[in-house]
Design a protein around this motif. Structure first.
Motif, short mmCIF file in Angstrom:
data_model
loop_
_atom_site.label_atom_id
_atom_site.label_comp_id
_atom_site.label_asym_id
_atom_site.label_seq_id
_atom_site.Cartn_x
_atom_site.Cartn_y
_atom_site.Cartn_z
N UNK A 21 -30.34 -52.43 -32.46
CA UNK A 21 -29.25 -53.35 -32.11
C UNK A 21 -28.83 -54.20 -33.31
N UNK A 22 -29.79 -54.68 -34.06
CA UNK A 22 -29.46 -55.50 -35.24
C UNK A 22 -28.71 -54.69 -36.28
N UNK A 23 -29.17 -53.49 -36.55
CA UNK A 23 -28.51 -52.66 -37.56
C UNK A 23 -27.13 -52.22 -37.11
N UNK A 24 -26.97 -51.94 -35.83
CA UNK A 24 -25.64 -51.58 -35.32
C UNK A 24 -24.70 -52.77 -35.44
N UNK A 25 -25.21 -53.99 -35.21
CA UNK A 25 -24.40 -55.19 -35.38
C UNK A 25 -23.98 -55.36 -36.84
N UNK A 26 -24.91 -55.11 -37.74
CA UNK A 26 -24.61 -55.25 -39.17
C UNK A 26 -23.54 -54.26 -39.63
N UNK A 27 -23.57 -53.07 -39.08
CA UNK A 27 -22.58 -52.06 -39.47
C UNK A 27 -21.23 -52.35 -38.85
N UNK A 28 -21.23 -52.74 -37.57
CA UNK A 28 -19.96 -52.97 -36.89
C UNK A 28 -19.34 -54.32 -37.22
#
Length: 76
Positions: free
Chosen positions: A62-69
């Motif tokens: 979830x954190x990495x998806x937030x960072x990408x999006x």
């Protein structure tokens, strides 16, 4: 700023995982990065009791998806 990921549905996790994999150029590399982040978080957050419901691997996804999006999260 830490986000709370305590009540995340399985569908949300799957959606975010697909989002993360679609944005990555190399699936193997992103998988290793997620695993390393989860491992690091597991040992860093061992004394935090509020995040015991969410597993480290799910938090890492979830954190990495937030960072990408949301690239403005990284620029701070």
């Amino acid at each position: 700023m830490k986000k709370k990921y305590q009540s995340v549905s399985a569908n949300e996790v799957l959606y975010r995982t697909e989002e993360l994999l679609d944005a990555a150029s190399n699936r193997y590399k992103i998988t290793i990065q997620v695993a390393n982040r989860a491992k690091r978080r597991r040992y860093e957050d061992i004394d935090l009791l509020e995040d015991l419901r969410t597993k480290p691997i799910i938090r890492a996804i979830l954190e990495m998806a937030d960072e990408i999006s949301q690239p403005e999260i990284i620029s701070d």
